[in-house]
Design a protein around this motif. Sequence first.
Motif, mmCIF file in Angstrom:
data_model
loop_
_atom_site.group_PDB
_atom_site.id
_atom_site.type_symbol
_atom_site.label_atom_id
_atom_site.label_comp_id
_atom_site.label_asym_id
_atom_site.label_seq_id
_atom_site.Cartn_x
_atom_site.Cartn_y
_atom_site.Cartn_z
ATOM 1 N N LYS A 39 0.839 -1.208 0.000
ATOM 2 C CA LYS A 39 0.000 0.000 0.000
ATOM 3 C C LYS A 39 0.871 1.255 0.000
ATOM 4 C CE LYS A 39 -4.315 -1.504 2.071
ATOM 5 N NZ LYS A 39 -5.269 -1.275 3.171
ATOM 6 N N TYR A 40 1.952 1.199 0.772
ATOM 7 C CA TYR A 40 2.844 2.353 0.821
ATOM 8 C C TYR A 40 3.463 2.608 -0.546
ATOM 9 C CZ TYR A 40 6.752 5.373 1.964
ATOM 10 O OH TYR A 40 7.643 6.411 1.986
ATOM 11 N N ASN A 41 3.910 1.557 -1.222
ATOM 12 C CA ASN A 41 4.495 1.717 -2.560
ATOM 13 C C ASN A 41 3.483 2.277 -3.552
ATOM 14 O OD1 ASN A 41 7.025 0.849 -1.782
ATOM 15 N ND2 ASN A 41 6.619 -1.288 -2.295
ATOM 16 N N ARG A 42 2.229 1.815 -3.474
ATOM 17 C CA ARG A 42 1.183 2.367 -4.350
ATOM 18 C C ARG A 42 0.924 3.830 -4.013
ATOM 19 N NH1 ARG A 42 -1.770 -2.605 -3.298
ATOM 20 N NH2 ARG A 42 -3.188 -1.382 -2.036
ATOM 21 N N TYR A 43 0.912 4.132 -2.716
ATOM 22 C CA TYR A 43 0.686 5.504 -2.270
ATOM 23 C C TYR A 43 1.793 6.428 -2.795
ATOM 24 C CZ TYR A 43 0.321 9.530 0.846
ATOM 25 O OH TYR A 43 0.222 10.797 1.337
ATOM 26 N N THR A 85 3.914 10.722 -6.194
ATOM 27 C CA THR A 85 5.116 11.237 -6.838
ATOM 28 C C THR A 85 4.753 11.969 -8.121
ATOM 29 O OG1 THR A 85 6.395 9.381 -5.968
ATOM 30 C CG2 THR A 85 7.365 10.609 -7.788
ATOM 31 N N PRO A 86 5.195 13.226 -8.240
ATOM 32 C CA PRO A 86 4.870 13.965 -9.461
ATOM 33 C C PRO A 86 5.552 13.346 -10.679
ATOM 34 C CG PRO A 86 6.190 15.312 -7.964
ATOM 35 C CD PRO A 86 5.952 14.004 -7.292
ATOM 36 N N LYS A 87 4.838 13.345 -11.767
ATOM 37 C CA LYS A 87 5.379 12.813 -13.020
ATOM 38 C C LYS A 87 6.241 13.900 -13.660
ATOM 39 C CE LYS A 87 2.665 9.314 -12.294
ATOM 40 N NZ LYS A 87 2.603 9.255 -10.862
ATOM 41 N N SER A 88 7.353 13.500 -14.247
ATOM 42 C CA SER A 88 8.221 14.475 -14.888
ATOM 43 C C SER A 88 8.683 13.955 -16.239
ATOM 44 C CB SER A 88 9.427 14.772 -14.007
ATOM 45 O OG SER A 88 10.230 13.623 -13.874
ATOM 46 N N ASN A 89 9.059 14.890 -17.079
ATOM 47 C CA ASN A 89 9.570 14.587 -18.401
ATOM 48 C C ASN A 89 11.068 14.877 -18.394
ATOM 49 O OD1 ASN A 89 10.332 14.560 -21.083
ATOM 50 N ND2 ASN A 89 8.506 15.625 -21.798
ATOM 51 N N PRO A 90 11.923 13.841 -18.363
ATOM 52 C CA PRO A 90 13.364 14.081 -18.248
ATOM 53 C C PRO A 90 13.952 14.911 -19.394
ATOM 54 C CG PRO A 90 12.873 11.731 -18.032
ATOM 55 C CD PRO A 90 11.598 12.430 -18.377
ATOM 56 N N VAL A 91 13.455 14.723 -20.596
ATOM 57 C CA VAL A 91 13.984 15.481 -21.735
ATOM 58 C C VAL A 91 13.656 16.966 -21.567
ATOM 59 C CG1 VAL A 91 13.858 15.792 -24.236
ATOM 60 C CG2 VAL A 91 13.867 13.492 -23.265
ATOM 61 N N LEU A 92 12.426 17.259 -21.185
ATOM 62 C CA LEU A 92 12.017 18.647 -20.968
ATOM 63 C C LEU A 92 12.794 19.259 -19.798
ATOM 64 C CD1 LEU A 92 10.182 20.986 -21.771
ATOM 65 C CD2 LEU A 92 8.468 20.063 -20.190
ATOM 66 N N ASN A 93 13.000 18.474 -18.728
ATOM 67 C CA ASN A 93 13.766 18.974 -17.584
ATOM 68 C C ASN A 93 15.207 19.293 -17.980
ATOM 69 O OD1 ASN A 93 11.544 18.722 -15.960
ATOM 70 N ND2 ASN A 93 12.197 16.818 -15.014
ATOM 71 N N CYS A 94 15.813 18.440 -18.782
ATOM 72 C CA CYS A 94 17.184 18.697 -19.255
ATOM 73 C C CYS A 94 17.229 19.941 -20.131
ATOM 74 C CB CYS A 94 17.722 17.493 -20.016
ATOM 75 S SG CYS A 94 18.142 16.096 -18.970
#
Length: 167
Positions: free
Chosen positions: A26-30, A35-44
Amino acid sequence: MNEKNSIEPSLEEVLQEKDEQERKEKYNRYVKNMTPKSNPVLNCLKAFVTGGAICALGEAFSSFYQYLGVGEELAGLYGSMSLIVLSILLTGLNVYQKLGQFGGAGSIVPITGFANSVVAPAIEFQAEGQVFGVGCKIFTIAGPVILYGIVSSWFLGVLYWLWGIFF
């Protein structure tokens, strides 16, 4: 318990679960859900543009000081000092925080990021007074950088000195 709660548990459900294995699941699902989703290419790309803009601004300062008739080495020093002052001002106005949220790692270009890391805790704990607020907290983040920088440079200096003696 309905189907939605079994897929996306709340923190209360995670904490109330008695079975350790089920609590971990349950903790892992939580955590996955929160956790916010991010776009690594856009972040770079954002980091590259932000860091590049800061560096270009530093070059612009340096060129401006050279245009005013200052020598190249001194213009570089003035440009660095201008970036530090600008970083301190933007930190005080809470703009550098927004720049950091946008540009991520690009906002911690060494000179401006270091100035921000020194000033931010001092501003945050200003209400606690000059000694216990500003004085104690100003090096909270920057202190270890300074300490390990001095220790490692001393160590490398000793190695360099020994190298000169024996080789």
